[in-house]
Design an enzyme around this catalytic site. Structure first.
Site, short mmCIF file in Angstrom:
data_model
loop_
_atom_site.label_atom_id
_atom_site.label_comp_id
_atom_site.label_asym_id
_atom_site.label_seq_id
_atom_site.Cartn_x
_atom_site.Cartn_y
_atom_site.Cartn_z
N ASP A 1 34.90 79.73 43.01
CA ASP A 1 34.82 80.11 41.60
C ASP A 1 33.40 80.60 41.25
O ASP A 1 32.81 80.15 40.28
CB ASP A 1 35.22 78.93 40.72
CG ASP A 1 35.55 79.34 39.29
OD1 ASP A 1 35.85 80.53 39.06
OD2 ASP A 1 35.50 78.47 38.40
N ILE A 2 32.89 81.53 42.04
CA ILE A 2 31.58 82.10 41.76
C ILE A 2 31.71 83.04 40.57
O ILE A 2 32.49 83.98 40.59
CB ILE A 2 31.02 82.87 42.98
CG1 ILE A 2 30.75 81.91 44.13
CG2 ILE A 2 29.76 83.64 42.62
CD1 ILE A 2 29.67 80.88 43.86
#
Length: 152
Positions: A94-95
């Site tokens: 979940d960058i």
């Protein structure tokens, strides 16, 4: 083993893993609490909140190019540590700008990186570092494009 017991074991395992991850570009876990169904992680305080505030929010346009460059580079270093330097590969999953926090000196620290993946799961191509690399590329584009747009 019941569902809640497995969840507690998974949470505790993730906390143990994350508490051993130490890098200047990763947010440090200070503690945790389990009470009933609630699970709380306590991280170090980041005075400048998250990068999304500087790119999309109330502080939009306040970063100069040098600061943006250091944020891009520091984030890459943090991801490289998670993927290649820690004793197990951690895939963030979940960058995004909301998960890149900025300290007093606007140095980036990746947050919310509890995505440990068992090697056999990653080996079968279902999840790999490529997902993080793609997301990181999007973050870099957001930083660069929105900087250029703000300057025009």
């Amino acid at each position: 083993m019941g569902k809640s017991s497995k969840m507690e074991d998974d949470f505790e395992g993730e906390v143990k893993l994350i508490s051993n991850v130490h890098h200047r570009n990763l947010v440090r876990l200070l503690g945790c609490c389990i009470k009933g169904r609630e699970r709380i992680l306590v991280y170090e305080y980041m005075a400048n909140s998250s990068l999304d505030k500087f790119i999309f929010g109330s502080r939009r346009g306040s970063l100069n190019w040098k600061q943006r460059y250091h944020i891009i580079l520091g984030t890459a270093r943090g991801l490289a540590y998670l993927h290649e330097e820690f004793h197990v590969s951690i895939i963030h999953r979940d960058i995004k700008t909301a998960n890149i926090l900025l300290d007093d000196d606007l140095q980036p620290k990746i947050a919310d990186f509890g995505g440990y993946t068992a090697p056999e799961y990653a080996m079968h191509g279902q999840l790999s570092e490529k997902a993080d690399t793609y997301s990181y590329g999007i973050v870099v584009l957001e930083i660069m494009i929105l900087f250029v747009c703000h300057c025009m």
